[in-house]
Design a protein around this motif. Structure first.
Motif, PDB file in Angstrom:
ATOM      1  N   GLY A  35      36.039  39.868  37.481  1.00 27.87           N
ATOM      2  CA  GLY A  35      36.705  41.157  37.525  1.00 27.87           C
ATOM      3  C   GLY A  35      37.260  41.555  36.173  1.00 27.87           C
ATOM      4  O   GLY A  35      37.431  40.720  35.285  1.00 27.87           O
ATOM      5  N   PHE A  47      43.664  46.556  38.774  1.00 25.44           N
ATOM      6  CA  PHE A  47      42.243  46.276  38.927  1.00 25.44           C
ATOM      7  C   PHE A  47      41.420  47.440  38.380  1.00 25.44           C
ATOM      8  O   PHE A  47      41.755  48.609  38.592  1.00 25.44           O
ATOM      9  N   GLY A  50      35.051  44.937  39.772  1.00 25.61           N
ATOM     10  CA  GLY A  50      34.710  43.573  40.144  1.00 25.61           C
ATOM     11  C   GLY A  50      33.235  43.451  40.450  1.00 25.61           C
ATOM     12  O   GLY A  50      32.561  44.443  40.775  1.00 25.61           O
ATOM     13  N   ILE A 104      33.759  39.612  45.442  1.00 32.83           N
ATOM     14  CA  ILE A 104      34.660  40.445  44.667  1.00 32.83           C
ATOM     15  C   ILE A 104      36.085  40.340  45.185  1.00 32.83           C
ATOM     16  O   ILE A 104      36.321  40.336  46.389  1.00 32.83           O
ATOM     17  N   TYR A 111      42.447  35.866  41.570  1.00 35.29           N
ATOM     18  CA  TYR A 111      41.722  35.321  40.429  1.00 35.29           C
ATOM     19  C   TYR A 111      42.424  34.084  39.888  1.00 35.29           C
ATOM     20  O   TYR A 111      43.649  33.999  39.874  1.00 35.29           O
TER      21      TYR A 111
END
Length: 124
Positions: A35, A47, A50, A104, A111
């Motif tokens: 990502g 974000f 991804g 994703i 993460y």
């Protein structure tokens, strides 16, 4: 352990394009979902995009949808973020991240590994 190193950031004029790269170490890169996130000054990290382990699935934040393309080359252990029609609001430190799950994730806590970030500055 996975080490991530971003590159490609810089100063660009509004309306311009930029391609960020993230080189990863480790033999299992091809198994990781990857990502891109970004953090503007004084704001929380958000974000951006991804991609699944194979590259067959991608997902984008609404703010960049249609202007960003995430891709990966597992043979080169590298993930990319191509951005076009850049706006001053895109100014941020961009981070690459890897998760040990194959698919994703859109939240930073999903993460496991992070790069040091690369600065992108868009001038008006």
């Amino acid at each position: 352990q996975v080490q991530l190193v971003e590159s490609g950031g810089g100063l660009v004029q509004a309306g311009g394009s930029l391609k960020l790269s993230c080189a990863a170490s480790g033999r299992t890169f091809g198994r990781y979902g990857m990502g891109w996130f970004r953090q503007a000054p004084g704001k929380e990290r958000k974000f951006v995009a991804g991609i699944s382990w194979s590259g067959s699935s991608t997902f984008y934040a609404d703010s960049v949808k249609g202007r960003a393309t995430i891709s990966r080359d597992n043979a080169k252990n590298t993930v990319y973020l191509q951005m076009s029609s850049l706006e001053p609001e895109d100014t941020a430190v961009y981070y690459c991240a890897a998760r040990t799950e194959s698919y994703i994730g859109a939240r930073d806590y999903e993460y496991d590994y992070w790069g040091q970030g690369t600065q992108v500055t868009v001038s008006s």
